[in-house]
Every structure is written in C-alpha cells, then in structure tokens.
Design a protein around this motif. Structure first.
Motif, mmCIF file in Angstrom:
data_model
loop_
_atom_site.group_PDB
_atom_site.id
_atom_site.type_symbol
_atom_site.label_atom_id
_atom_site.label_comp_id
_atom_site.label_asym_id
_atom_site.label_seq_id
_atom_site.Cartn_x
_atom_site.Cartn_y
_atom_site.Cartn_z
ATOM 1 N N SER A 231 0.849 -1.192 0.000
ATOM 2 C CA SER A 231 0.000 0.000 0.000
ATOM 3 C C SER A 231 0.883 1.240 0.000
ATOM 4 O O SER A 231 0.513 2.273 -0.561
ATOM 5 C CB SER A 231 -0.966 -0.028 1.181
ATOM 6 N N LEU A 232 2.077 1.145 0.590
ATOM 7 C CA LEU A 232 2.988 2.287 0.511
ATOM 8 C C LEU A 232 3.460 2.507 -0.917
ATOM 9 O O LEU A 232 3.762 3.623 -1.321
ATOM 10 C CB LEU A 232 4.206 2.049 1.415
ATOM 11 N N MET A 233 3.528 1.420 -1.681
ATOM 12 C CA MET A 233 3.973 1.539 -3.068
ATOM 13 C C MET A 233 2.839 1.992 -3.976
ATOM 14 O O MET A 233 2.993 1.991 -5.199
ATOM 15 C CB MET A 233 4.499 0.195 -3.589
ATOM 16 N N GLY A 234 1.708 2.320 -3.406
ATOM 17 C CA GLY A 234 0.620 2.840 -4.224
ATOM 18 C C GLY A 234 -0.309 1.773 -4.762
ATOM 19 O O GLY A 234 -1.075 2.026 -5.691
ATOM 20 N N ILE A 235 -0.261 0.570 -4.194
ATOM 21 C CA ILE A 235 -1.187 -0.474 -4.642
ATOM 22 C C ILE A 235 -2.443 -0.425 -3.772
ATOM 23 O O ILE A 235 -2.345 -0.333 -2.548
ATOM 24 C CB ILE A 235 -0.522 -1.859 -4.526
ATOM 25 N N ASP A 236 -3.601 -0.476 -4.406
ATOM 26 C CA ASP A 236 -4.858 -0.472 -3.671
ATOM 27 C C ASP A 236 -5.101 -1.893 -3.158
ATOM 28 O O ASP A 236 -5.527 -2.769 -3.903
ATOM 29 C CB ASP A 236 -5.984 -0.029 -4.609
#
Lengths: 353, 557, 418
Positions: A231-236
């Motif tokens: 989620s930190l890497m921008g994955i939902d």
C-alpha cells in the motif's frame, strides 16, 4: 558427522521416519504384488491415469481459488466449495432451457460458452458477496475467526441454494459433440475427458501467466508478500483482494461446468467433497503457491484413481475403492512428514503460516 | 436518506430470499398467536422492523422527523421488494427455477386478498412497520429495551410451544398455565397479552430497580457476602442435580448431548485454545473412544463382553495412545498443514471403521449394537435423566482438570507455544513433548466422551463420526471464546443446544446455524465469553475500559 | 436480601410442585367415561387435532431421503382431506440426520410430547435402533417408510422394545434374494459383481444378493464399495471389468447410482453387462440422473402393477404441490405408512360422551399390526408378527427408452419370481 547426526536426532524423529518407511514399504509391496499379479494390462493403467488426470484437473482448478485467497489473506476460504457449487447449479437452468429449445444441439459451442459465462459470473458474484459481507470486516481479527465465518457462510449458502432450487438432483443435458471416444492404438480416451483436461490446462496456464506477467498479477503477488509495503507503493490493497476473489470465483465457476460436463449431475451438496479435496490438494502442493495447487490437484486425482488398485489390490484387501480417501490422506501425511510445507511451498509458508 | 434506501433495499432482498427459499411458507403452518399471526408472517414483520430500526438509527443528527422518514422509506423499500416478487410471480412462472415460488406463497404474501390489494397491503404494511421502527428508535432506551424483551419473549414462547408445553406439564399444579397460555397451535390471544404484560412489568421493574439491588448486594458486609456466595453455590449444585427431574425427558436429552460436546470442547480447547494447534480431525478420538467401548462390551461381536466400567479405562487409554501416535507425524507441521493432516486422520479413522476390510472386527457399515450401559450398583443408566449424572460427573472432572492445567507449568508452556513456537523453544520449552501432551490430553477427554456416547446410544455407526463433528466442535470453542473454559460451556449451549431445541425446524436449522455463525463472529470476534487475556489482545487500545467491565461482569455472575 | 430470598423461593416452586403433585398419568383416568390401555390413552378433545409426528432426515447430505418421505406423508394427509374421524391432523417433524444420535434425540423429543398419537419414521435403520425403544416406552408406535435393515424385524435380534415398530419398506432379505434369483434363473448370468455405498441398506442388500447367488451356483467376481459422495466411478468399474462379470448389482442411492449407470458404458469390457439396482433407485429422479444410460436396466421393486394408476396420480399431485417430481425412492412407502396409521386410528379410537376421542396406545399398536390386505401405493400391505408390512411380492422391472423420455416408471413387471 555421525555424532552430530546422532545428537540432533530426537526420538520423535526416529518414530517419524519409521512411520514414513513403513508406509513406503507397504506402498512398494502392494504395488509389486499388484503388478506381478498381471490382472491389469497397460491399457487398463492408461485408463486409470486418464480418469485420474480428468478428476485431478478439476480439483486443481478449485484449489487455485483456495490457494490464491490463502496467499493474500492467510485464511482458509471454507465457503469456496459453495462458490464452486453455485455456478454450475445456476447455469443448469440455462443449459436446460437451451436443451429443450434445441439450441444446444444446433450451436453446441456457442451454448457451452454461454453456460460457462453464466456459471463463472454466478460464482464470481457469490465470491464477491462472501468477501464483502463475511471476510472484509474481519481482516484484523485472529486467524480462526474468519475460518468460522467461512464455515457459517458455507452452511448458509448450501441451504439457501437448496431452498431456491430444491433438494433433488438435476441432470445436466448431454452435449452430443463431447460424447464418444478417440482411440490411439489400444489406448482410448473419452472425448469429454480430453476436453476437460485440455480446458483445465489452458485455464490454469492462462491464470498463471496473468499472475506472473500482468501488472495486476504482480500487484496481487506483492500484496500477498506484504500488505503494508504494497500500500505504501501505491497499490490499492482492497482492490487487489477483490480481484483475487474474482479470479478464484471464475476458476471455480469454470471448474463447475467442467465437473457438470464430466459427471452430469448437480446438487446443492455437490461442492462439499470436491471442496475438501481441493483444499487438501492446495495444502499438498504448498498452500499459497499456484503451481503447487495445480500439482497437488493432479497428484490427488491420480492417487484416487490409481492408488486403490495399485497399492491394495495385490494385498488382497476387499473393496479397495472404499479406502481411496484413506490412501490419499496417508500419502499426504507421508509427503508432509518429509516436506512439512508441501511439495512446492517451502519459503512462503514457513515465514507466514 | 440514501443510506435508508440502501438498507431498505437490502431488507427487500432478504425478504424475497426468505420467501423464495420456502421459509415463509413452511413457517406459515404454525401460529405464534393462534388464528392471529403465523410464524411466517412474524418473520416477515421482524425483518422489516429490524431494517426500519437500522435505517432510523443511522440517521445523521437524529432529528426526529428525519428518523421517522428514514424508517418509513426503508419500510417502503422492503414492502416494495415483496410487492415486486408478487408482481413478477403474476407475470411469469418463477417456479420453473425457484421451486418454492408456489401459489400458496403468493397467497401468503398478499394476505389472501388478491394481487392488487395484496400489493397495496404490502406497501402499506412496510410503511407502517418502518414508521413503528422509527418511533421505537426514538423512544427512551429503557422503554425500548423493555419492549424488545417482551416482544421477544412472546415470539420465543410461540416458537418453542411444542417444547414448553410438555415441560410445563411436568410441574404439577403449574401445568394449568398450559391451558391458559397455549392453544393447540400457537399461544392463545389472552395468553400472549398476559405474557407480554408480565414480561413488560418484570423487566421494567428490573430496569428501574436492578442497579439498586446489585449495589445493595455489593455494600453488604463481607461475611454476609460470603454466606450469600455459599448459598448461591449450594443452590447451583442443587439445581444441577435436580435439573433432569425439573426439565423432563427431552430437555434432559438435550443436556446430555450438550454435555458430550462440552467434554469434546474442553478437550479441543486444550489442543486449539491452549496450545494453538489447529486440529480438524478431532472426531477421530471420539470415534476411537466409542469404538473401543463398542468392541470391548458388545456381545454382538463377542470378543470381550466387558462391562462399561471395565471398558472405560481401555477407551481412554486407546485415546491417549492414538493421540500420541497421530501427534508424532504432525509435530513439525504448522498452521494449515497441521489442519489438513489432522483432518486426514479424522477421515482415515472413519473410513477404516466403515470399511469392508475391517468388518469382522469393527462391524463395517452395519455398526456395532448392544453396547453395554453403565451401571451404578444394580441401577442401569439408560434414560437421559440417568445418563445426565454420568455426563455431569465427567464434565465436572474434565472441567476441573483443564482449569488446573491452564494455570500449571504445562499450561503456560502450551500458551507460549501458541503465541510463538520459535520463541517458546528458545526459552527452553521442549516442543515435542509439550505438543504431544496437548494431543494426548485432548484425545483422552474426547475418548471419554466417545465412550459415554457409545453407551448412551447402545450402538455405534461409522456415519456418526464425520468431519462435520470436528468442525462443529471447533466452531463451538471459537464462538464461546478460544481458550476460555466457561466459553466452551456457552458455546456448546449456543451451537449444540439451540439446534437441538429447534430440531423441528429441520429444513432451515442449518441455514440459520450458518447465518448465526457469521453474525456472531462479525459482532463478537472474541467469542461470547472470552478469556481475559485474549479480550485484552483484541481491544488493545481500550484495554483499561474492557478490563474494568470484565471485572464487574465476573463479579455479578 | 429479602428480595433475593423471594426470588429463590419462586425458583424452587416448580421442584416442590413436581415432588408433591401426583404424576400426570394417573390424572388422566379421572373422566367418567373410561378407556383403559396398558400403554396409556391419548385424549383428543373436540376441536383439537390428532397429532402425528415424523422423524425423518431432512437436513444434511441425506436430506432428500427424508424430504421425499415427508412429502409422501403430506400428500396422504391432503388425500384424507386433512382429517381423521372429523378431527384435523397435526403433523410435526423432527430432523434425525440419518445417524444414530440424531435418531435418539428426535425419538426422545417425540416421547416427551404426550399429545403424539403415532409416529412415522425413521428414515435410516441406524436411527431406528436407538430410537424405536424410546418411542415404544412412551407408548408411541412408529411405522418406518425406509428403514430396510433385516435386523429391525428379525425375531432373534429384536426384543420386546421393538414391539411398537412396523415398516412399509421392504426387508432387505426379501429383495436381495429375488435379485439373485432373477440374475441366475432369468438372465442365466454365471458371474456377477456388486457395489455398495457403505450405507446399511446397500451393504446388506449386496451381502444377501451375493450369498444367494453363490448358493445358486454363481460366482461373485468382486464385491466393491464406494462412498455415496463419490462421482468418478470409472476407476472402480475398470477394476470390476477385469473380473469379467455379466451382471452388476448396485443397490445404492440416486447420486451414486446415476454416476455408476452413466459411467458403466464408458468402461471397456462392461459394454454388454446387465445392470440392476434396487428400489432405492427406482424413481423418476433416478431416471433424470442417469439419463439414456438407464435404458435396459433392471430394478427390483414391489409389484404395484395392480395399483399403478394410483401412483401416477400421486406423482401428478406431487408435481403440483412441490414444483418437482419425487426426489428419492420412498415417498410411496411413506404415503402408505401414513394411510395405514389413519386407518388404524379409525379402528382403535373410541368416542367419549363429551365428544373427545380416546385412543389407547396399545390398541392402536395392535390395530396397526392387524393391518391386512391394505390397498396401498406399494401393493397389498399385510403386517406380519414382526411388523413387516410391505407387500412381499417383489417383481423385476425393465426400463425402456420410453420410460426415460417421459420420466415415468414402467407399469408392468418384466419378471416375477412367483
């Protein structure tokens, strides 16, 4: 060297090895006795293997759903067997309508595609509802709690479908182009079995490439590795979990139609046994591992078909097919004794199980 | 408003589903209040009230007019859902797919008034119930609680009529209550009103004065308090001993079944709850206990013809032995690998006792009959009322053992293994022996339960030992609260007792059971009576608050 | 403190009452009009219903067995107009789960309810073993539509506690033997194989078949077993094929039976083998499950050719009421069981001067046992001393393509042993 080995071996290890060795000896003894008995020709064995492969590929497809959900949520989706049941049971009504209007015989391929789509869509909807209602609120709860909701949901779905469609058996209409057999010399293969094996293989290959190659697949894998980092890497994360359920549901829906093509009966309780078998297959292959699930499914199917005859017939044990599940589970324990995290699932499982 | 529509739509779907799975029709044959309202209509009404209440409660700002409008809207949506079903049913034959969409169902849904009038009635009824639910949510909380309790008891008495009537009939002169309260189908109308009034009065009294009594008890001098506690304990013992006489045949039978599951649950609680080893094949030891008793005592097989008491030690010993034997191969497995391996054991045992191969020794599909009953002196323990005492003794013994084990060195080692195996090992705990002891203890309890089970039934069949039993036991310890000893009791009452009582709703028993499992876990993930430690873990942020609440709860109970 | 004491007092009241009051049984005989019965008397006041209870399996994997029989009973009540002797019939049902512990619990529940006049059940023989004695102790006679195990009516194996048990289902002893005679005498088969599904019913039938067939001089090539939930029967059939049987007997239930029937033709060496099932798969639902593959197959079943028309209207009523055809084999037996009970009540009940109906429990049981030449859907029912009421005339039926197409059972037997 010997000394170190002696120091590190505990009595329980010895007992374990003895158990393993005893099972192996029995297996080898039984197999030799059967093979030397000469009751079965090579074409018989070929038949056994094909039967096992066909059954195993259905297990494998269902096992995919278990293993993917496990990989991403670390939970046993016990209600997956009902996801499997709901698809073909609903699609039956489409199939029956096609059959009575004659459409099935005129356009068999097109009808089969529609039946597949209906089944996959229903299973997916059920899988999504499950995720939304029974699992999502419990993401942070202790591990066993979602297992219990899954069991509850499984009961609920079984009896809901029974109430909706009735408790009798429904017979799937026969698709004429899938009947009959192909001969290769003395070896024979039934058409629908070939179709089931090929279709399952294609589906699994497709799914595997999807998971390995596409962006979504990569995102799913990354979420199963580490939710927070992803989620930190921008994955939902939520969306990836939903996607996983969609894929699992689609695979189960497809497996359901293959099952219906092969066995031609649907029933509200039909999911229970294949569900447990598929779960076993997923664990056998190393749960959370997609190729492992496929391998486990095929292995289980083969054991069920070949095992009783090969291992037990030579020992003179009566009614060996009654014991086929016992054989499957004994071999499962044997595999797990030597590989406690399944055939292919080493690293993943130790870290997270 | 939007929220209310959404909730209402969900409610509509639920009602349509209830109708299509045949629940409404099946329940319509029985009345809650004789000739006034049937169980099916009550179900419809309860759902719409609940939905309306939910919608009204969720109103932002809680402005009375909006609360009412929201309740009304959701009620309308629910009624609309059913109206849609009736309309659709009039236009096409839904029965081709949904077998329960029968003419009778439509008749019930339209209150026997014809389609158009029926649809108007449904919509109007929905609006009215929604409005009522809105009013209820606006009412002061005491009034609301009292109303809900009284309504609940009337519905409960109606649902359990076939159970209550024979039981009340046992209570000598109290049996006249039956005539007054029950007709041959449902409560009488004066009975229902009377019951409602009685419960309302008493719960209103308790709501007002309950706190006074409780604090009055607390402020008593310590000596009096102790005396009170001892009296309460004596009373409890008297109650436990007198229960079968008080409850009659069937409820005693239910108690014995619950007792067997308590024994099983206490055993699995050690394996899963204390030591954290997920065992899905626990039924194996139950089967081993039952079959050992069967083989040793049954004259049908004629091997040994022991008495029950003679066979019991062997049964428990076989349980322990198999617990260790099955435990060894799975020592290195964790989590779900363990789960599936144990599930396999359960199935292997069942398949073996069923098999034609072992038939000469274990009876095969025909099972074993004529298993010896337990004797005390010359008295045979045959009826549920007698077996109850055997099981009660077993439960007390096993409960005591597991209570002592929990706080022992071994118990702490189990919990350390549960929390983190690697750390536990690093702290010097011998993993193998700790785990094996957990398996063995759990198996011993289970085998004891199995032995009593076999003697109680007088016959054993392989089909009694399927995987659903294992799953049911697992559910009951988790619903009760994992690792909690009183939780096992609560779980067994909820998951074994209630389905037993509702045996006559057979078709829908498991459906409700499934839905209830989901609901219970969503509402109380820590279980109904959790262990204090686990409760703290689950509510880390609010730990001080829950701690004080649990403290006061344990005192008041 | 005072309040608490009051509360305690109220709690103990029922105990005191129970200890001090006379037992309810002796209170019953007070009325001026006297009906005496060693097992007790049920009094049904005017306007009250006659309470009949079913104990069937209606949940879990065997649910269709019990649901099917429940419907049979319900249709019987409809045919009676919902009334016996002018009083309405009240039907309640307890789930038994098709296992011994469920049977015991359900029977105990029935035994605790003094309003129950008679019971119909159990579904499975395993339930009957612990359940029937409990019922009979409470004076409730029970008629089973589907418990077929020979032990239940075997005078050497059953004691007095089974005095209240009767059945309209066929004793496995009769059916298994007829099947073997048919295979040997009519089909001239010398080699036969059997399959059972681990149920008490199937296991016993195949055991009796094998025993009789061997006694007649035939060879049993193998006795196999599967699980009722198995779907892939091809491996076990392949194993059977190596013994080269001419005849396969599989007295199982619909799911497994359907799979076996369909898959036999797909296994090499079994293309020409004759197939035979028992009454467990002699139903329209089986035709649906097995499809075309069932053409030419044999079934043993009661000879109801004389009553065939009744069965046809029964199926029509069923379709109308439940939206589907019968889903398992024993609905007609259940219908007969219910009708037998109604007839016995009409015989045994006595009307009091106050309009109440008095039914002596022992008298009702005796009336049931005295059932003779009762025209049911499953034939001419006559109860013997052990409670076996089914028409002993078992015939063999052969399924034609026409039967499969219209999902209607053949109306004329193919072969009769008598």
């Amino acid at each position: 060297m010997w000394k170190r080995l002696r120091e590190r071996t505990t009595p329980t290890d010895v007992v374990m090895w003895l158990i393993g060795a005893a099972i192996l000896v029995l297996v080898i003894w039984g197999s030799t006795a059967t093979l030397s008995g000469g009751k079965y020709s090579s074409s018989h064995w070929f038949d056994f293997v094909v039967f096992g492969l066909a059954q195993g590929s259905i297990y494998a497809l269902i096992a995919m759903g278990y293993t993917m959900v496990y990989g991403i949520l670390r939970m046993i989706n016990f209600a997956h067997s009902e996801v499997f049941m709901s698809g073909p049971y609903t699609a039956y009504y489409v199939a029956a309508a096609f059959y009575s209007s004659g459409f099935l015989d005129r356009q068999p391929i097109l009808s089969l595609i529609i039946i597949f789509l209906v089944s996959m869509a229903t299973s997916t909807v059920i899988a999504l509802l499950l995720e939304r209602i029974a699992y999502r609120p419990l993401r942070t709860a202790p591990r066993l709690v979602p297992l219990i909701t899954a069991i509850g949901a499984s009961f609920f779905l079984q009896y809901t479908f029974r109430g909706l469609y009735g408790s009798g058996f429904q017979a799937y209409p026969v698709v004429k182009i899938l009947e009959g057999e192909w001969m290769f010399g003395e070896f024979r293969i039934l058409k629908f079995q070939a179709v089931v094996i090929v279709a399952a293989a294609l589906l699994m290959a497709g799914l595997y490439t999807f998971i390995q190659r596409t962006r979504i697949g990569k995102a799913i894998r990354s979420v199963s590795e580490d939710k927070e980092a992803s989620s930190l890497m921008g994955i939902d994360v939520d969306r990836m979990i939903v996607t996983t359920f969609v894929i699992g549901g689609m695979a189960a829906g497809a497996a359901g139609v293959l099952y219906a093509v092969m066995f031609k009966q649907v029933h509200f309780f039909m999911g229970f046994v294949p569900g447990i078998k598929a779960f076993t297959a997923a664990v056998l292959g190393g749960i959370g591992n997609i190729p492992g699930a496929m391998l486990g499914g095929i292995f289980l199917g083969l054991i069920e078909s070949v095992g009783p005859t090969l291992f037990l017939d030579g020992l003179g044990i009566v009614a060996p097919y009654q014991l086929k599940d016992a054989i499957a589970f004994i071999l499962l324990v044997l595999v797990l004794i030597f590989r406690p995290t399944g055939i292919l699932g080493e690293r993943v499982a130790i870290k997270k199980a | 408003m939007k929220q209310a529509i959404k909730i209402g739509l969900i409610g509509g779907v639920v009602e349509v589903l209830l109708s299509l799975i045949g629940m409404i029709e099946a329940f319509s044959q029985r009345d809650i209040i004789s000739h006034i309202i049937s169980m099916g209509h009550t179900l419809l009404l309860l759902v719409v009230l609940f939905i309306g209440y939910l919608a009204a409660k969720g109103t932002p700002g809680r402005k009375p007019s909006w609360v009412l409008i929201n309740g009304l809207t959701s009620g309308l949506m629910v009624g609309g859902g059913l109206a849609l079903l009736v309309t659709m049913g009039g236009m096409m034959n839904l029965r081709k797919v949904f077998i329960n969409a029968s003419p009778l169902l439509y008749k019930l849904l339209t209150f026997d008034q014809g389609r158009n009038e029926g649809i108007l009635l449904l919509l109007g009824g929905g609006v009215l119930s929604g409005l009522l639910a809105g009013l209820l949510s606006l009412a002061p909380s005491i009034l609301r609680r009292v109303l809900i309790v009284s309504l609940g008891s009337v519905v409960g008495a109606g649902v359990l009529q076939d159970l209550l009537r024979p039981t009340v009939a046992l209570w000598g002169s109290l049996a006249v209550v039956n005539e007054w309260l029950f007709s041959s189908n449902g409560l009488t109308s004066h009975g229902a009103i009377g019951l409602f009034a009685l419960v309302t009065a008493s719960s209103a009294f308790w709501a007002k004065k309950g706190n006074v009594i409780r604090s009055g008890l607390k402020s008593l001098p310590p000596a009096r308090q102790r005396a009170l506690k001892i009296t309460a304990l004596l009373l409890l013992i008297a109650l436990l001993l007198g229960l079968p006489q008080l409850l009659g045949l069937f409820l005693s039978e239910v108690l014995t079944i619950i007792g067997l599951y308590v024994l099983l649950g206490l055993g699995l609680n050690i394996v899963v709850g204390f030591a954290g080893l997920l065992d899905l094949g626990y039924v194996a030891f139950f089967a081993i206990g039952a079959y050992t008793t069967g083989v040793l005592t049954s004259p049908e097989l004629g091997f040994f013809n022991l008495s029950f008491w003679g066979a019991l030690p062997f049964a428990i010993f076989m349980g322990v032995l198999s617990g260790v034997l099955l435990g060894v191969p799975v020592l290195k497995m964790r989590g779900d690998y363990l789960a599936i391996a144990t599930l396999g054991f359960g199935e292997i045992i069942r398949i073996l006792v069923l098999s034609d191969f072992l038939r000469p020794w274990l009876g095969g599909a025909q099972g074993i009959g004529k298993i010896a009953k337990a004797h005390i002196g010359s008295m045979e323990l045959a009826t549920p009322q007698q077996i109850y005492y055997l099981i009660l003794a077993g439960c007390l013994l096993v409960g005591f053992i597991s209570w002592r084990l929990r706080d022992s060195r071994l118990g702490r080692a189990w919990m350390a293994v549960r929390e983190d195996e690697d750390v536990a090992q690093a702290m010097g705990i011998n993993l193998s022996s700790t785990k094996l002891l957990a398996f063995a203890t759990g198996a011993a309890f289970s085998a004891l339960s199995g032995a009593i089970f076999a003697s109680k039934l007088g016959s054993v069949y392989p089909h009694s030992f399927n995987v659903m039993i294992s799953i049911n036991i697992l559910c009951l310890i988790i619903v009760g609260g994992m690792g909690s000893i009183p939780g096992v009791l609560v779980g067994a009452f909820a998951l074994v007792g209630l389905p037993e009582l509702l045996r006559e709703f057979a078709d829908y028993r498991l459906l409700v059971y499934g839905a209830a499992l989901v609901a219970m876990m969503l509402l109380r993930p820590e279980g109904l009576w959790p262990e204090a430690l686990r409760r703290r873990e689950l509510h880390e942020g609010e730990s001080t608050k829950t701690e004080s609440v649990s403290g006061s709860e344990s005192k008041s109970t | 403190m005072k309040r608490l004491l009051i509360l305690l007092f109220i709690l103990t009241l029922p105990v005191v009452h129970f200890v001090m009051s006379p037992s309810p049984a002796s209170a019953q005989g007070k009325s001026a009009f006297k009906v005496e019965d060693p097992m007790g008397v049920v009094r049904v006041k005017p306007g009250e219903p006659i309470h009949i209870a079913c104990w069937f399996v209606v949940a879990g994997p065997d649910a269709s067995l019990g649901t099917d029989t429940k419907r049979g009973v319900e249709i019987a009540i409809d045919d009676k107009g919902g009334k016996v002797l002018g009083l309405p019939i009240k039907l309640t049902l307890q789930d038994t789960g098709c296992n011994a512990e469920g049977g015991q619990a359900a029977a105990t529940k029935l035994a605790a309810d003094p309003t129950i006049v008679a019971a119909i059940g159990s579904s499975c023989s395993s339930e009957a073993r612990p359940g029937v004695p409990i019922l009979w102790k409470a004076g409730i006679a029970t008629v089973s539509p589907s418990g077929t195990s020979p032990d239940l009516t075997d005078p050497t194996k059953r004691g007095r506690e089974f005095d209240g048990f009767l059945r309209t289902a066929h004793n496995d002893n009769v059916q298994g033997a007829v099947a073997a005679e048919f295979a040997w005498k009519q089909l001239k088969a010398k080699r036969a194989a059997t399959i059972h599904d681990g149920s008490i019913y199937a296991e016993k039938l195949q055991a009796i078949f094998s025993e009789t067939f061997k006694k007649l001089g035939g060879t049993i090539t193998s006795q196999e077993a599967v699980a009722p939930t198995d779907t892939d029967m091809r491996p076990v059939l392949t194993k059977i094929a190596t013994g080269k049987p001419e005849f396969i007997y599989y007295p199982v239930f619909i799911a497994a039976g359907g799979h076996i029937t369909r898959q036999v033709k797909e296994v090499r060496g079994l293309e020409k083998v004759a197939l035979m099932g028992a009454d467990g798969i002699f139903s329209p639902d089986f035709y649906k499950a097995a499809g075309e593959a069932a053409v030419g197959m044999y079934h043993s079943s009661p000879d109801f050719s004389a009553f065939g028309a009744g069965y046809k209207t029964f199926v029509e009523k069923h379709q109308k009421k439940y939206g589907e055809k019968p889903i398992a084999p024993f609905h007609a037996h259940a219908y007969d069981a219910a009708m037998m009970i109604f007839a016995a009540i009409e015989k045994a009940a006595k009307k009091g001067p106050d309009g109440s109906l008095y039914i002596g429990r022992r008298a009702l049981r005796d009336a049931l046992y005295a059932t003779k030449n009762f025209k049911g859907l499953t034939g001419n029912l006559t109860c013997d001393k052990q409670g076996d009421c089914a028409d002993p005339r078992i015939a063999i039926y052969k399924t034609s393509a026409e039967n499969i197409k219209s999902l209607v059972l053949p109306d004329k037997p193919f072969w009769k042993p008598y």
